[in-house]
Every structure is written in C-alpha cells, then in structure tokens.
Design a protein around this motif. Structure first.
Motif: not given
Lengths: 294, 335
Positions: A207-208, A211, A21, A14-18, A9, A6, A11-12
């Motif tokens: 959504p993209n 920003a 972050n 932390s199931h952090s979204g955009y 891997i 585990r 970064t995965s």
C-alpha cells in the motif's frame, strides 16, 4: 468549551485518508481533470463501439473509396471505402486493451520480482536485478519486435511482447520502494507484534508503494499504446482486417500525398491518447506526492 | 525476587565489507520485575542494537537471553509468537514508526488481529482498542484519523498503545522521547511511569538524554562501543562515577543557570572503530587517564563497591580516579 478544544486539533476533524487528499489535489489540476474525462470518454466509446460507430469497421464500399471528410463520413473513407471514424473507434478498443493489459502484465510480473528482490535482498536481489538490467539494455521496441516475430502475431502475444519490455521498470520501482520502506520503523514494529512476511508485504509495503506504480503505469500505458501502433505499423501486431491505429497508418502510408486525411486522423487518435495519458500521469505524480500539502 | 530478564554474554556482530562490526559485545545484566533499566551512551554505541536483540528483531550472535526463567536466545517460530505477547517495543521516531496508510484504530488493533485475541471477535477487539486509547490519553474521536494528522506526542501515544495491545510484561523503549518537544517529553515520560505502576511493567529504557534517564530509571548501564563500562543504581551513578567515560558523559549535563557552566571533561581523539576491535580497552584512545595496561588488555566488568560494576583497569590497580561533579564544581563564565 468542548467545541473550542475540538477546533484546536484542526486537521483531525476531517478524517480524510491519503487517497481522499490525493483526489483533492488532483481535482485542482484542471488539465489533469480534462485528461481524465477525455480518457474515460475514450474508454466508454471503445467499450460501446458497436453502438457508437456509424458503420461496421469492415464494411467495404468501393464506390465511396478515398472520400474526404463529409457529413456521411465525418473523417472520410479509406482505399476500400471503409469509414475511418468507425475504424478509429474500433481501433481504440485494441489500443486501450493492449495498453492496459500489457501494463497490467508488467506490474504483476515486475512487481513481484521487484518486491522479492527488495525484501529478501542479497543473492536473489542480485540475480533478479541483473536480469532486469539486461532486459533494460535492449531497446524496448526491439525486444517487442523480436518477441512478436518469434511468436505468431495476435492479440495475446502482442500484449506479452509489449509487457515484457516494460517489466524491468516496475521491478525497479518496487524494489527501490521496498528497500526504502524496509528501513522504516513501522516495518520493524509490525515484525515486533508478530506479523508474518506475507502480512508485512501485503499490508505494510505494497500500500505504501502504490503511488509511484500508478504514476508509472499511466505513463507506461502511453508508451505501450505507441508500441502496439509501431508493431502493427511494421505488420507484426494486430492483423488486418481488425482495425488498429498503427496498421491504419501503415495502410495509408502509400496514399499520404493524395489522401492525407487517411494518415492524419489515425495519427491524431494516437497522439491524443498519448497526450491525455501523459498529462494525467503528470497530474497524478503531483497529486500523489505526500510532500505537497494543499 | 528472581529477575524477569537476564542477559548473559550477549553478543551481536554484523558482517560488513570491511570486517566484523562488534555492535554489542559481551553484555551482561539482569532486570527485576517492575523496575526500569536505563541504557545510556553516545550514538552508535550499540544501545539500540541491544534493545532490538533482546526483543528478537535481530538474532543474537551468541550469548543467552533468559526471560522469566526460560532461555529464549533461539526460539522456535511458535515460541517467538508467544514471546511477542510478553515483550514489546516502543520506537524512537513517532513519524516513521506508524504506517501512514493505516488509521489509529487499525494500527493498535493489528496486534490483536494477528494473535487472535479475544477469540478473534473484532467487536471485542475494537472495544479494547478504545480502552487502550483512553489509557494512553488519546481521545476516542481520533480512532479514524491517520498518523499524519496528529502531532508527535499523540503519535508516540499510539506507539505506546500498540505495544500495550498484547498486554506484555516487558517493554524495550528505544529513545521514545528523543524526537519530541521537551514539554511533550515530560507528558510521555509521566504516562510511561503511570503505566508501569498500573500494569506492573518492566522497562529497558534506551536513551542518550541523561536527564530523562535520571527521571525514569532505577538502574543504569553506561555503554561505550558495545560494552557496558559502568553499571549501578541511578542515585549512585549521579552521585559519583568511576569510569572515565561515565565521568565525561555526566559532566556534559548542563546546569540550568545563566552564566554558569560545569567544568566539562572534553574528550579528545577519535572514537575507536567498532569493526574488528583490538583486544584492549575500547576507550583508550580518548581516555585522559590511560595507562600502558589499557592498550594491552581488555578490562573486565568488576564490582568495585556494592552494586557498582566498572570496567576499567584503573580501578583494579587501586588508582581509582574519583571525579565527582557536584553542583559546586562549576566555573562561572561571564560575570
């Protein structure tokens, strides 16, 4: 054993979204956070003006006119003996309200025009964007003055007058975002699994490109607040006795030599708000850039 | 067995300011159910356009696409939606082919949502997503990850799972491994072969990597500037090539031995422009064996031996240039 796997891997885990972050990056930017806190404070003060301000904004007291800052009147009084602090607090209501809603208007109108122009391209794109170019060729304030003069002065018309001048910027941003996103394979992939145009625009494109819109809107809000102050200064914006920073400046102009505090404090309020929005906008621009990894 | 997909005289032209670009020009082939057709050719030869036209991401200019006995060249909206369930696509770039704002689960589930599979029951769909993730070798715990948190191999597995979500029979693979590391390439290729056996899938495998195409295809089309120049089974093609372009292409495969190099056929000259091409052989400008007929008439794709089609005038006039590239035909460069 499984634990080790585990960890590899990384970064995965932390199931952090955009957005999480981006918030993490923004938190590290001290000046942006200070600005954000100040802005929230201003908004709260504006909302609860009734409870926060020491006097009603239109309470005239000729006996106390032209007072310098004191314990009773923290920022002094104006030519009618009205408390300047109270008037600045109520004025903030107008400025933030107009700033927010004129940009909101610009985002909705500009966003739709830009998205349509970018997505469907061709003739529609040409017609829409040339119209935007024409709008852009007219200085924003001049356009706002013209519109404000053509309509009756008033809150709603001021919002529209300022909003219209901002529309092309959002149309341009959205169009260029959509144009570059259209080339991405995930849009093709969405079409391949049978997604409709509506779904592609709403779920994959908008959504993209949030920003750059967020960044532009914070910066744009600063510009809008300045515009409403300018309009009111020229007498085309908010009408007295409703307090507005620009009209306060305009009113105090004649007394600038004898009673400079009447000019300084509304001026400082404008400056501070714009400063805060600009710093926050810059901070957001850095935080929302996905190329910057923390 | 009847062929699952047949393409007849398929053309895809693009209007550009300088003229009509013939991206795919009169292409014919058929694929049996369960087999893999490799499409090879250099960049810009129209192989990706061919794939996109077949799955209707691009509308064909003319020609017929026959899928499972039905002509699907100009489907209605309803037919197209049905067609999406039958044919899917795996994309080249595992980075740009996944929406960065969606989680792995929602990317795979989206197709099921659109087509309201499993009665529109989200719980059931979710179960199926987890099953699919398991099938393509993605751990369940990655379901809520975002694509940018994963490596290229895992991302491509997501792309494959997304294509499988609608349980298609036919998949166009547009260079699915060319953006991956060689070690990961092998994993993905093996996965795709396993899936093919398990689910009885039919593939069109577009690539420029000849070792990949040799590994995975049953038959191969060699494309040059929108045209098929040679078409036969994989074994036959790697044994011998008839078209000068195919010969040059296969002579470029490196031999994995230090100090040894194959005798390469180096092509000289410019690539003919695909915009408004003249009615002649499109390879004539670079062909080492060109004769006068080549610049006068366009060669047709003809069967030169059983199961082998070649579009070259040299075949017709009996001046077949045979240039085999067995391993013995190598030059020792430094010893």
């Amino acid at each position: 054993m499984s634990r080790r796997k585990r960890a590899s891997i990384g970064t995965s885990s932390s199931h952090s979204g955009y957005w999480a972050n981006a918030w993490g990056r923004l938190k590290k930017n001290k000046s942006a956070i200070v600005s954000l806190i100040l802005l929230i404070l201003m908004i709260l003060v504006a909302i609860f003006a009734k409870y926060v301000s020491p006097y009603p904004y239109d309470l005239q007291n000729p006996a106390e006119a032209y007072q310098s800052p004191s314990a009773q009147h923290w920022l002094g009084t104006d030519n009618f003996g009205r408390d300047i602090l109270s008037r600045i607090i109520y004025g903030g209501r107008i400025s933030l309200f107009v700033g927010f809603f004129s940009i909101f208007f610009a985002i909705i109108v500009g966003g739709i025009l830009g998205a349509v122009a970018g997505y469907y391209a061709g003739k529609i794109d040409n017609i829409l964007m040339r119209t935007m170019d024409i709008l852009m060729a007219i200085p924003g304030l001049l356009l706002a003055i013209t519109l404000a003069a053509a309509f009756e002065p008033g809150l709603r018309n001021v919002i529209i007058a300022i909003g219209v001048a901002e529309v092309p910027f959002y149309a341009r941003i959205l169009r260029s975002s959509v144009l570059s996103l259209k080339e991405q394979e995930f849009i093709e992939a969405a079409r391949c699994i049978g997604a409709s145009d509506k779904r592609i625009i709403l779920k994959h494109i908008i959504p993209n490109c949030l920003a750059p819109i967020i960044v532009q809107s914070t910066l744009g809000m600063a510009g809008a607040i300045l515009s409403v102050a300018s309009l009111s200064f020229l007498g085309l914006g908010i009408q007295p006795p409703t307090p507005e920073w620009g009209s306060m400046l305009s009113n105090a102009r004649q007394h600038i030599l004898n009673y400079p505090h009447m000019v300084v404090f509304p001026g400082l309020a404008i400056m501070l708000t714009i400063f805060v929005l600009n710093i926050l906008g810059d901070g957001l621009r850095d935080a929302l850039d996905p190329r910057l990894k923390d | 067995m009847a062929s699952l997909l047949e393409v007849r005289h398929l053309k895809k032209y693009f209007q550009t300011p300088s003229g009509t670009l013939h991206a795919v020009d009169d292409v014919n082939f058929a694929i049996e159910s369960g087999e893999t057709l490799g499409v090879v050719g250099e960049s810009g030869c129209g192989k990706s356009t061919l794939g996109r036209t077949i799955v209707h991401l691009l509308a064909p200019t003319s020609g017929q696409i026959i899928f499972d006995g039905k002509d699907i060249s100009s489907p209605s909206k309803k037919e197209l939606k049905q067609l999406r369930k039958e044919m899917q696509m795996v994309f080249q770039d595992p980075f740009s082919s996944l929406n960065p704002r969606m989680t792995v689960k929602s990317i795979i589930q989206e197709a099921m949502e659109i087509h309201k599979l499993y009665g529109g029951d989200r719980r059931r769909q979710e179960q199926e997503v987890f099953k699919l993730m398991d099938t393509v070798g993605l751990a369940k715990r990655l379901a809520d990850s975002y694509p940018h948190e994963l490596d290229g191999g895992r991302r491509q597995r997501i792309g494959i799972a997304r294509a499988l979500a609608l349980e298609p029979r036919f998949i166009v693979c547009d260079e699915p491994v060319s953006a991956l590391d060689v070690s990961v390439q092998a994993q993905i290729l093996n996965l795709m072969q396993d899936l093919q056996e398990e689910k009885d899938l039919t593939y069109i495998f577009i690539t420029h990597d000849l070792s990949v195409v040799k590994h995975i295809s049953d038959n191969i089309c060699v494309m040059y500037l929108g045209k098929i120049v040679e078409q036969c089974s994989t074994d036959k093609l790697f044994e011998k090539q008839y078209h000068p372009y195919a010969q040059a292409l296969l002579s470029a495969i490196p031999i994995p031995k230090v100090g040894i190099q194959r005798k390469r056929i180096l092509l000289k000259g410019e690539i003919t422009s695909p915009i408004d091409p003249k009615p002649c052989c499109r390879f004539v400008a670079r062909c080492p064996h060109a004769i006068s007929l080549c610049s006068e008439e366009e060669p047709k794709l003809l069967e030169v031996e059983e199961g082998r089609f070649v579009a070259c005038h040299l075949q017709k006039i009996g001046r077949a240039v045979e240039l085999t590239v067995p391993d013995a035909d190598v030059v020792i460069i430094n010893q």
